[in-house]
Design a protein around this motif. Structure first.
Motif, PDB file in Angstrom:
ATOM      1  N   GLU A 143     110.834   6.208  75.596  1.00 62.19           N
ATOM      2  CA  GLU A 143     110.723   5.015  75.643  1.00 62.19           C
ATOM      3  C   GLU A 143     110.531   4.135  73.770  1.00 62.19           C
ATOM      4  O   GLU A 143     111.864   3.765  73.448  1.00 62.19           O
ATOM      5  CB  GLU A 143     109.992   4.400  75.578  1.00 62.19           C
ATOM      6  CG  GLU A 143     109.672   4.601  77.438  1.00 62.19           C
ATOM      7  CD  GLU A 143     108.169   4.618  78.201  1.00 62.19           C
ATOM      8  OE1 GLU A 143     107.349   4.297  77.120  1.00 62.19           O
ATOM      9  OE2 GLU A 143     108.314   4.425  78.958  1.00 62.19           O
ATOM     10  N   LYS A 144     110.903   5.337  72.924  1.00 61.13           N
ATOM     11  CA  LYS A 144     110.492   4.784  71.401  1.00 61.13           C
ATOM     12  C   LYS A 144     111.911   5.173  71.184  1.00 61.13           C
ATOM     13  O   LYS A 144     112.345   4.653  69.991  1.00 61.13           O
ATOM     14  CB  LYS A 144     110.094   5.242  71.078  1.00 61.13           C
ATOM     15  CG  LYS A 144     108.033   4.393  71.097  1.00 61.13           C
ATOM     16  CD  LYS A 144     107.158   5.405  70.379  1.00 61.13           C
ATOM     17  CE  LYS A 144     107.245   4.820  69.788  1.00 61.13           C
ATOM     18  NZ  LYS A 144     106.292   4.766  68.575  1.00 61.13           N
TER      19      LYS A 144
ATOM     20  N   ASN B 202     109.793   9.255  63.211  1.00 58.35           N
ATOM     21  CA  ASN B 202     109.624   8.435  63.591  1.00 58.35           C
ATOM     22  C   ASN B 202     109.430   7.771  61.964  1.00 58.35           C
ATOM     23  O   ASN B 202     109.739   6.529  61.944  1.00 58.35           O
ATOM     24  CB  ASN B 202     108.233   8.717  64.713  1.00 58.35           C
ATOM     25  CG  ASN B 202     108.222   7.409  65.327  1.00 58.35           C
ATOM     26  OD1 ASN B 202     109.476   6.108  66.040  1.00 58.35           O
ATOM     27  ND2 ASN B 202     107.158   7.872  65.798  1.00 58.35           N
TER      28      ASN B 202
END
Length: 279
Positions: free
Chosen positions: A3-4, A148
């Protein structure tokens, strides 16, 4: 992670759709009339548009190590037939503590064995070892984590790029409240382009002596994207624009299809005993 991380989602979906969109061929076990009738019976269930989505859900095991599909039976007539294959959240299941391989269904009364002709457990082995550690998500997690952090730093860099450093100065007799007021003023200069401060305080704009570059962050993100592509698809050419020409792209695409063939064989090894036999 799906989802990221857009890249991880893209390459994982590519691998899953490579199998879910293949045509399934049903062959009779022999020329016997009963075997031919059984083959036709199986075809009536497999020739559904929903089957692609069901196989796509089943291949969720590629990332997580295992997936479980529930066979929803239509019992309205004499001939029972599966109506649909329903994806079940993996958190409803646990592995036996004795071997860490046998799957059990969680319930209020404790773990229970999976009922026959009801479940289709699928274990996708990206590497040898325990099923819970066999998914690609565990391997890709480190690349996802460091990427990230890199993206976060890149966004922070982009937010302040080109802006001068804002330095607030306060006198020796400034109180803690005065310091907080000055800090808010310095921060608001960038957002509102306006602020007010006491006459005894000063805000200066200091130009950076060096010009930082975003290349470092971009190279970091691209590096981890390529590593994720290698882990999921076995190559990078079909997802990333790199030099090498048509010959390299063709060779890399063959690697991707070798993985697809292996995935397809794993799916068939599960569907035949868990779905075809019950039908």
């Amino acid at each position: 992670m799906e989802e990221k991380d857009l890249h991880y989602l893209a390459v994982l979906s590519t691998r899953k759709r490579a199998i879910s969109q293949l045509d399934l061929i049903v062959e009779p076990a022999s020329e016997d009339k009963n075997d031919i009738a059984n083959a036709e019976l199986v075809k009536t269930f497999l020739n559904r548009e929903a089957l692609q989505d069901e196989l796509f859900d089943m291949l969720d095991a590629i990332g997580k190590g295992f997936s479980v599909m529930e066979i929803i039976w239509d019992t309205s007539e004499k001939q029972w037939m599966p109506k649909t294959l329903s994806y079940v959240d993996p958190r409803w299941f646990e592995f036996a503590r004795q071997d860490r391989r046998t799957l059990y269904l969680k319930s209020d009364d404790g773990a229970k064995p999976l009922a026959p002709y009801k479940w289709i457990p699928f274990f996708a082995k990206a590497k040898s070892g325990l099923p819970i550690r066999g998914g690609l998500a565990r391997v890709a997690a480190w690349a996802y984590l460091f990427k990230n952090f890199g993206v976060k730093s890149w966004v922070t860099f982009a937010e302040v790029y080109g802006q001068p450093l804002r330095v607030g100065k306060y006198g020796a007799g400034a109180t803690e409240a005065d310091k907080r007021t000055l800090l808010r003023a310095v921060a608001n200069v960038a957002q509102d382009a306006a602020c007010i401060i006491p006459e005894s305080m000063l805000i200066e704009f200091v130009d950076a002596k060096t010009t930082p570059s975003a290349d470092l962050y971009e190279k970091l993100v691209d590096h981890f994207d390529r590593q994720i592509s290698k882990a999921v698809l076995g190559q990078t050419t079909t997802t990333d624009a790199i030099s090498g020409g048509h010959a390299v792209s063709k060779e890399h695409n063959e690697v991707r299809w070798d993985i697809a063939k292996a995935d397809a064989k794993q799916v068939l090894a599960v569907l035949n005993p868990s779905l075809i036999k019950p039908i």
